[in-house]
Design an enzyme around this catalytic site. Structure first.
Site, short mmCIF file in Angstrom:
data_model
loop_
_atom_site.label_atom_id
_atom_site.label_comp_id
_atom_site.label_asym_id
_atom_site.label_seq_id
_atom_site.Cartn_x
_atom_site.Cartn_y
_atom_site.Cartn_z
NE ARG A 186 -9.71 8.72 3.60
CZ ARG A 186 -10.00 7.92 4.63
NH1 ARG A 186 -9.27 6.86 4.89
NH2 ARG A 186 -11.02 8.19 5.41
CG HIS A 242 1.13 4.62 4.47
ND1 HIS A 242 0.20 5.03 5.39
CD2 HIS A 242 0.80 3.35 4.14
CE1 HIS A 242 -0.65 4.03 5.63
NE2 HIS A 242 -0.30 3.00 4.89
CB THR A 279 -9.82 1.93 6.77
OG1 THR A 279 -9.35 2.49 5.56
CG2 THR A 279 -11.18 1.29 6.56
CG HIS A 314 -6.13 -1.55 8.80
ND1 HIS A 314 -5.87 -0.89 9.96
CD2 HIS A 314 -6.50 -0.60 7.91
CE1 HIS A 314 -6.10 0.40 9.79
NE2 HIS A 314 -6.48 0.60 8.56
CG ASN A 362 -1.84 1.13 1.31
OD1 ASN A 362 -1.46 2.26 1.04
ND2 ASN A 362 -3.08 0.88 1.70
#
Ligand code: PXP
Length: 239
Positions: free
Chosen positions: A45, A10, A101, A191, A7
């Site tokens: 988002r 960041h 999230t 996550h 991911n």
């Protein structure tokens, strides 16, 4: 062997701290693939706080492995996703005031609307994953909604403060993973996972893919992105 999707949100978060052009998540996606990542995950988002439309379009162009787009089931983002055609979409709940999230989708309360949205992605042959808490009700509802995958939320597991709490959360994850596989769902997880806490989760054979970002990028600041990704792949694969 489980796969790693990195991911890169960041990286965009650091860029947006200065509202400038570096570091570029597109460059991070290239490095991630060269380091052996099996896919790239980004979250567009609604408030565009990190990943921008420009990032999504460029990353779609350059990714050679797999692009997993995390998104809210909102009409605007659905329209963009159907146009861009990621290799997979993952529906997540989204609230503007949250830092990241928080918690999984409540699939049971929106089964019918999700079923309809999922069918639009299936028409374009895009598989759909639902990010859910390790809760049997949500697993069953995900199956009924027509999703292909669930991504089991490991956030609570990752936030535990002692061994017994971690064991309890781990048990919930094990049960949700097994139930998902038993009823015909493919299983991803992610996550809050770290180089340390991912090891026992990576032993669960049903999990196909991990979506991991923050801990990799945090380590990359000190050792470089290539090394940080290679190390995470090793940890996941050596279980
Ligand atoms: N999976 C989902 C659905 C997420 O929302 C996130 C965070 O963007 C991740 C995985 C990756 O979490 P982390 O950055 O804590 O590794």
């Amino acid at each position: 062997m489980a796969k790693l999707c990195v991911n890169v949100d960041h990286v965009a978060t650091v860029r947006e701290a200065r509202k400038t052009i570096v570091p570029d998540p597109v460059g991070a996606a290239v490095v991630a693939e060269l380091a052996g990542a099996d896919g790239i995950t980004i979250h567009l988002r609604e408030d565009r706080r990190h990943i921008k439309d420009r990032d999504l379009h460029l990353i779609r162009e350059i990714v050679k492995t797999k692009l997993n787009l995390e998104m809210a089931a909102s009409p605007e983002i659905i329209g963009i996703a159907l146009g861009v055609r990621p290799d997979q979409v993952t529906f997540v709940p989204e609230r503007r005031e949250e830092v990241t999230t928080e918690g999984g989708l409540k699939v049971d309360s929106q089964k019918n609307s999700l079923r309809e949205v999922i069918s639009h992605f299936h028409e374009k042959r895009i598989p759909v994953s639902l990010f859910i808490d390790p809760d049997p009700e949500q697993v069953r509802a995900s199956r009924e909604s027509g999703a292909d995958y669930v991504e089991i939320n490991t956030g609570k597991y990752s936030e535990t403060k002692n061994e017994s709490e971690e064991d309890k959360e781990f048990e919930k994850i094990c049960e949700a993973v097994k139930l998902s596989a038993d009823i015909g769902l493919r299983v991803n997880a992610g996550h809050g996972l770290t180089y340390k806490n991912v090891t026992r989760i990576a032993r669960l054979k049903e999990i196909e893919e991990f979506n991991i970002g923050h801990n990799i990028i945090a380590r990359a600041i000190f050792v470089g992105l290539d090394k940080a990704i290679r190390e995470m792949i090793k940890v996941i694969q050596h279980q």
